[in-house]
Design a protein around this motif. Structure first.
Motif, mmCIF file in Angstrom:
data_model
loop_
_atom_site.group_PDB
_atom_site.id
_atom_site.type_symbol
_atom_site.label_atom_id
_atom_site.label_comp_id
_atom_site.label_asym_id
_atom_site.label_seq_id
_atom_site.Cartn_x
_atom_site.Cartn_y
_atom_site.Cartn_z
ATOM 1 N N SER A 179 5.143 36.554 15.279
ATOM 2 C CA SER A 179 3.812 37.060 14.932
ATOM 3 C C SER A 179 2.694 36.207 15.525
ATOM 4 O O SER A 179 1.790 36.743 16.172
ATOM 5 N N MET A 194 3.843 39.009 7.976
ATOM 6 C CA MET A 194 3.645 39.005 9.432
ATOM 7 C C MET A 194 2.229 39.468 9.788
ATOM 8 O O MET A 194 1.561 38.880 10.637
ATOM 9 N N ARG A 201 7.780 36.017 11.024
ATOM 10 C CA ARG A 201 6.492 35.563 10.487
ATOM 11 C C ARG A 201 5.989 34.303 11.179
ATOM 12 O O ARG A 201 4.805 34.193 11.494
#
Lengths: 287, 287, 287
Positions: free
Chosen positions: A146, A33, A142
């Protein structure tokens, strides 16, 4: 090395804060991330809140967010990923309040935020432009949250990410209620046990007083034990003595000076805890 | 607070990323490394990947690096110190690929990198100039790899650190092989168990298909159990159901929705896992 | 991406380092501290030393600080909060040495600093101006030490925080003493057990030699076992062999190559350990 107000203001613009709360544990999920965020917004100041939320425990994630985000400066972006439904129909959202942005699943993890301050706007994340090219169905932290947080930190306008929505998961409050068969008490739960073994409850003095007419000094019942003493800080108590105090987050705690109250009482997160509504001030109380 | 492309480019130059993977655990070893790095390159953006690699487990370190470094921006410097041979004859090296630098011992911790992308150059760290004045024979992480990474992040040319070498520890691949007495199966291993109890295997769909002619839907054998169901995300399964899926790093995982597959199956890192090469598509499979 | 000396100097001014040592564990206490710091000094470079100090273990906090702060650049600010007396009469202090600032309770957590280098000034934190508006009696880490460290990092002169004091908790040394009934030995304690099971003692070769006339090669006694071998790095020993070495922090360690010496010997932090003062050099010793 005194720096001026103006220089600090410039830093604020140049170094957006992105905080992270997840239940991923220590390891490579969180690192991925951070790589994604820094690849988009290299100037981000990343702050780990915690990654040790119990797996899938949305309530603990929400409480941890509540205890931390108000301390961060305006324009901070807070990612909270406790997301057992990842990949399913549940939406990803951006929540904007006057001073903060929140990014994560629409599953209740932001519910205490809604309860604490007015929401300016909630956006359903729909635009693919701000997601990674391929979104893993098991890792939106992720591939969706993010990059969205990073673009948000760079100043991308909210409306670019998707439509405003009104039907997001509503505000919830920490569980505190009347005890059915005993009108003299209210019941909450143990919301967290910290590293010291302090037992943080879902009951704050304000909630108890304003919603239930609580007055007097705290008298708690937990696991068959009665706690009648209260202090304003730990070292006021005798070593090993169990007592109540108002903790640093504003909620009642049950603690033991230089001992682990949770071990002594055999209490874990989720345990019920009751508070007597009307007591005469106890001699030992200093609160 | 929108910043321009050009400003972000400048930040990239001004704020080099240095990531850290070690088996040192939480505590003062890692902190000393960070102090050394910041003393040389104050502008570094330090990112902890993990410090919880099992002690001396070079394979786990290598796998963790593989799962994280590709997400970081070009010119990142990655320190990986899982180094049971510290102080002995094993060399310290810098590995340069098109977009990344890697610093650590020449003991196989970079072997998956070699396998994933072409190596531009491998340098044996020899110059004392870029090491700390006194190098502890037990802590090259602090006294050699950290200062080298910091000088590298500042733009020091590769050739200043030592000679280019060709005889570094070669590329290895994650263990996947034919099962000797059963040509219908291949065997890999459990490479990681994550905080949720998900079991990450060394077998990817690509490796299985390209190297072993795998086709169909995944049917796994582990610890005497057969796993026939597969889904594309966790919440597709029934609570507690054990199933296979392709995890976010591209490898097959064995998971259980809202339960710990590792506990249910009694599986730890290192356990063998087998995959049937040719199956008919299972009715429940959605992958 | 080579940056000049001058640019790095500028970064030094623009990006003050603040390190954190606490016994708070992973979670929202530390995150709240970081929020408070960044709200005042957005440009701070925050470095976690550790938050896993044993609860209330001031000695472990002091030792961890000693093993890390010297590696950080000049003008770093080090917060150390191991503070069982929070809320009571114990003072909060700022300690200034030539190159470093330290912020925390006046309870001995800085005692090894006093012993290592001259103290320029110790200030009792009294001014309310640099504290948060409301100071929780149980969380000075967030409401007093964090804002003070942040203002200090911004260049606020020391005298603004309060009066200089002389009667702060004095320097202590790591516990090493003569064994009463055996003049041939000195006794120290196990000050730390690291993730590898290495046993770090409170005895350094310098202390042993200068204060007790130690000479020869190390011969240790711990838990009824005698350790006669010593090496200069781990991989010199045979797998599983127990031996002594001088660890990376300058103290004697008892270790086992690729095994956990602490488990083999059944040793925990606090255990007594004795060193023979005069030995003939052992054949196996290489130190």
């Amino acid at each position: 090395m005194q720096t001026t107000e103006k220089e600090q203001e410039q830093v604020r613009e140049e170094r957006p804060i992105i905080t992270l709360i997840t239940d991923f544990g220590e390891g490579y999920y969180v690192a991925a991330m951070k790589g994604v965020i820094l690849d988009i917004c290299r100037s981000a100041c990343l702050v780990d809140i915690t990654h040790d939320i119990r797996s899938h425990d949305v309530l603990e994630g929400a409480f941890t967010l509540l205890c931390t985000y108000p301390y961060f400066p305006p324009h901070s972006v807070h990612i909270a990923v406790v997301d057992p439904g990842v990949g399913s129909e549940r939406r990803g959202i951006i929540v904007a309040t006057k001073d903060h942005y929140f990014v994560g699943p629409d599953n209740g993890v932001f519910s205490f935020v809604y309860n604490r301050e007015p929401v300016t706007k909630v956006i359903s994340i729909e635009s693919q432009v701000y997601l990674r090219g391929t979104v893993s169905p098991t890792f939106h932290g992720r591939d969706a949250f993010s990059p969205v947080a990073a673009w948000l930190a760079l100043g991308t306008p909210l409306e670019k990410f998707g439509e405003e929505i009104e039907d997001y998961s509503g505000a919830t409050v920490l569980p505190v209620q009347k005890v059915e068969d005993d009108p003299t008490r209210i019941e909450g739960m143990v919301i967290h046990v910290d590293k010291f073994g302090n037992i943080i409850t879902s009951i704050s003095p304000e909630t108890a007083a304003e919603q239930f007419g609580y007055s007097g000094s705290p008298k708690f019942f937990v696991k068959g034990q009665t706690i009648t003493h209260s202090y304003s800080y730990y070292a006021e108590a005798a070593p090993g003595e169990i007592f109540a105090l108002v903790g640093s987050s504003g909620y009642y705690e049950i603690a033991a000076h230089r001992s682990r109250a949770s071990d002594i009482l055999g209490v874990e997160r989720g345990e019920k805890v009751q508070l007597e509504l009307h007591t005469e001030s106890s001699a030992s109380s200093t609160t």
